[in-house]
Design a protein around this motif. Sequence first.
Motif, PDB file in Angstrom:
ATOM      1  N   SER A  20       3.927  38.690  31.644  1.00 57.88           N
ATOM      2  CA  SER A  20       3.237  37.616  30.848  1.00 57.88           C
ATOM      3  C   SER A  20       1.754  37.985  30.957  1.00 57.88           C
ATOM      4  N   ALA A  21       1.396  38.134  32.344  1.00 52.83           N
ATOM      5  CA  ALA A  21      -0.180  38.563  32.780  1.00 52.83           C
ATOM      6  C   ALA A  21      -0.456  39.823  31.767  1.00 52.83           C
ATOM      7  N   ILE A  22       0.210  40.685  31.740  1.00 54.64           N
ATOM      8  CA  ILE A  22      -0.413  41.952  30.764  1.00 54.64           C
ATOM      9  C   ILE A  22      -0.377  41.221  29.313  1.00 54.64           C
ATOM     10  N   LEU A  23       0.558  40.655  28.835  1.00 57.06           N
ATOM     11  CA  LEU A  23       0.553  40.023  27.530  1.00 57.06           C
ATOM     12  C   LEU A  23      -0.538  39.449  27.304  1.00 57.06           C
ATOM     13  N   ARG A  24      -1.050  38.483  28.197  1.00 53.07           N
ATOM     14  CA  ARG A  24      -2.194  37.559  28.190  1.00 53.07           C
ATOM     15  C   ARG A  24      -3.347  38.403  27.837  1.00 53.07           C
ATOM     16  N   ARG A  25      -3.545  39.270  29.142  1.00 51.04           N
ATOM     17  CA  ARG A  25      -4.953  40.049  29.182  1.00 51.04           C
ATOM     18  C   ARG A  25      -5.131  40.958  27.681  1.00 51.04           C
ATOM     19  N   CYS A  27      -3.625  40.551  24.715  1.00 50.55           N
ATOM     20  CA  CYS A  27      -3.772  39.803  23.466  1.00 50.55           C
ATOM     21  C   CYS A  27      -5.129  38.990  23.426  1.00 50.55           C
ATOM     22  N   ALA A  28      -5.805  38.830  24.806  1.00 53.31           N
ATOM     23  CA  ALA A  28      -7.034  38.042  24.755  1.00 53.31           C
ATOM     24  C   ALA A  28      -8.032  39.172  24.260  1.00 53.31           C
ATOM     25  N   ASP A  29      -7.761  40.364  24.437  1.00 58.53           N
ATOM     26  CA  ASP A  29      -8.624  41.663  23.790  1.00 58.53           C
ATOM     27  C   ASP A  29      -8.243  42.126  22.528  1.00 58.53           C
ATOM     28  N   LEU A  30      -7.510  41.052  21.900  1.00 57.67           N
ATOM     29  CA  LEU A  30      -7.143  41.502  20.571  1.00 57.67           C
ATOM     30  C   LEU A  30      -6.452  42.885  20.387  1.00 57.67           C
ATOM     31  N   SER A  31      -5.907  43.195  21.296  1.00 55.65           N
ATOM     32  CA  SER A  31      -5.031  44.581  21.261  1.00 55.65           C
ATOM     33  C   SER A  31      -3.452  44.178  20.871  1.00 55.65           C
ATOM     34  N   ARG A  32      -2.682  45.241  20.669  1.00 53.02           N
ATOM     35  CA  ARG A  32      -1.414  44.964  20.412  1.00 53.02           C
ATOM     36  C   ARG A  32      -0.232  45.581  21.503  1.00 53.02           C
ATOM     37  N   SER A  40       6.490  43.769  18.502  1.00 52.20           N
ATOM     38  CA  SER A  40       5.156  43.779  19.067  1.00 52.20           C
ATOM     39  C   SER A  40       4.445  42.441  19.054  1.00 52.20           C
ATOM     40  N   PHE A  41       3.458  42.431  20.038  1.00 56.47           N
ATOM     41  CA  PHE A  41       2.766  41.282  20.231  1.00 56.47           C
ATOM     42  C   PHE A  41       1.261  41.674  19.950  1.00 56.47           C
ATOM     43  N   GLU A  42       0.604  40.723  19.267  1.00 58.07           N
ATOM     44  CA  GLU A  42      -0.785  41.101  18.862  1.00 58.07           C
ATOM     45  C   GLU A  42      -1.539  39.725  18.899  1.00 58.07           C
ATOM     46  N   GLY A  43      -2.763  39.806  19.572  1.00 57.53           N
ATOM     47  CA  GLY A  43      -3.708  38.582  19.483  1.00 57.53           C
ATOM     48  C   GLY A  43      -4.465  38.611  18.307  1.00 57.53           C
ATOM     49  N   GLU A  67      -4.526  33.435  18.927  1.00 54.39           N
ATOM     50  CA  GLU A  67      -3.135  33.242  18.734  1.00 54.39           C
ATOM     51  C   GLU A  67      -2.262  34.453  19.147  1.00 54.39           C
ATOM     52  N   VAL A  68      -1.048  34.394  19.478  1.00 55.96           N
ATOM     53  CA  VAL A  68      -0.211  35.587  19.830  1.00 55.96           C
ATOM     54  C   VAL A  68       0.765  35.517  18.664  1.00 55.96           C
TER      55      VAL A  68
END
Length: 82
Positions: A20-25, A27-32, A40-43, A67-68
């Motif tokens: 969850s921490a990796i995903l938040r970080r 996606c906050a940087d608008l990375s995938r 895949s999860f993308e911000g 938004e994720v």
Amino acid sequence: MAAKMDCSAEEVARMNEGFSAILRRECADLSRVAIPGFGSFEGIKHDEEIRTDHASGRRMMFPPCIEVEFKPSTMLRKRINS
């Protein structure tokens, strides 16, 4: 999940928090964040906007937000549909 992974519940909770921490970080940087065979999860950043409430006619400003979005892989979609 702990039984399937042959781990303790604390270990599974720690792994989940780490993911969850990796995903938040990221996606906050608008990375995938891509997980092969899963998806895949993308911000996605939404700019601030002004919306009108149709019932009251009141205008409200909504701040910018990130938004994720999850996009399932083809393999996952095939497994779900079969």
